[in-house]
Scaffold this motif. Structure first.
Motif, PDB file in Angstrom:
ATOM      1  N   TYR A   7      39.535  49.348  28.931  1.00 22.11           N
ATOM      2  CA  TYR A   7      38.399  48.646  28.747  1.00 22.11           C
ATOM      3  C   TYR A   7      37.427  48.794  29.357  1.00 22.11           C
ATOM      4  CZ  TYR A   7      39.990  44.751  31.601  1.00 22.11           C
ATOM      5  OH  TYR A   7      40.477  44.048  32.505  1.00 22.11           O
ATOM      6  N   ALA A  50      30.281  45.164  22.817  1.00 22.03           N
ATOM      7  CA  ALA A  50      31.398  44.742  21.831  1.00 22.03           C
ATOM      8  C   ALA A  50      32.681  45.321  22.084  1.00 22.03           C
ATOM      9  CB  ALA A  50      30.888  44.876  20.465  1.00 22.03           C
ATOM     10  N   SER A  54      36.270  43.633  23.049  1.00 18.72           N
ATOM     11  CA  SER A  54      37.456  44.186  21.993  1.00 18.72           C
ATOM     12  C   SER A  54      38.587  44.746  22.764  1.00 18.72           C
ATOM     13  CB  SER A  54      36.954  44.512  20.733  1.00 18.72           C
ATOM     14  OG  SER A  54      36.460  46.030  21.037  1.00 18.72           O
ATOM     15  N   TYR A  57      40.233  42.494  25.049  1.00 17.71           N
ATOM     16  CA  TYR A  57      41.237  41.407  24.107  1.00 17.71           C
ATOM     17  C   TYR A  57      42.305  42.235  23.827  1.00 17.71           C
ATOM     18  CZ  TYR A  57      42.856  38.702  20.382  1.00 17.71           C
ATOM     19  OH  TYR A  57      43.649  38.102  19.585  1.00 17.71           O
TER      20      TYR A  57
END
Length: 64
Positions: A7, A50, A54, A57
């Protein structure tokens, strides 16, 4: 070698690619910005942010 989470790595690579391509295309156009330059830049940044949130998460969800 330190392994960074996906990420962080993937959005960072996309941001670097976006900056390089922006510089290349403005150089090809004689350093003239297109009319919708800021709209394109803001949408690209929104997509990268974004993607970061995401992926973060999903990373936290997989590890818990």
């Amino acid at each position: 070698m330190k392994k960074y989470p996906k990420y962080i790595v993937l959005p960072s690579i996309m941001l670097i690619y976006f900056i390089v391509m922006t510089l290349f295309m403005t150089k090809e156009n004689g350093w003239k910005l297109p009319e919708d330059f800021w709209k394109i830049c803001s949408m690209e940044v929104v997509i990268i942010v974004a993607l970061f949130f995401s992926l973060r998460y999903l990373h936290k969800r997989r590890n818990s």
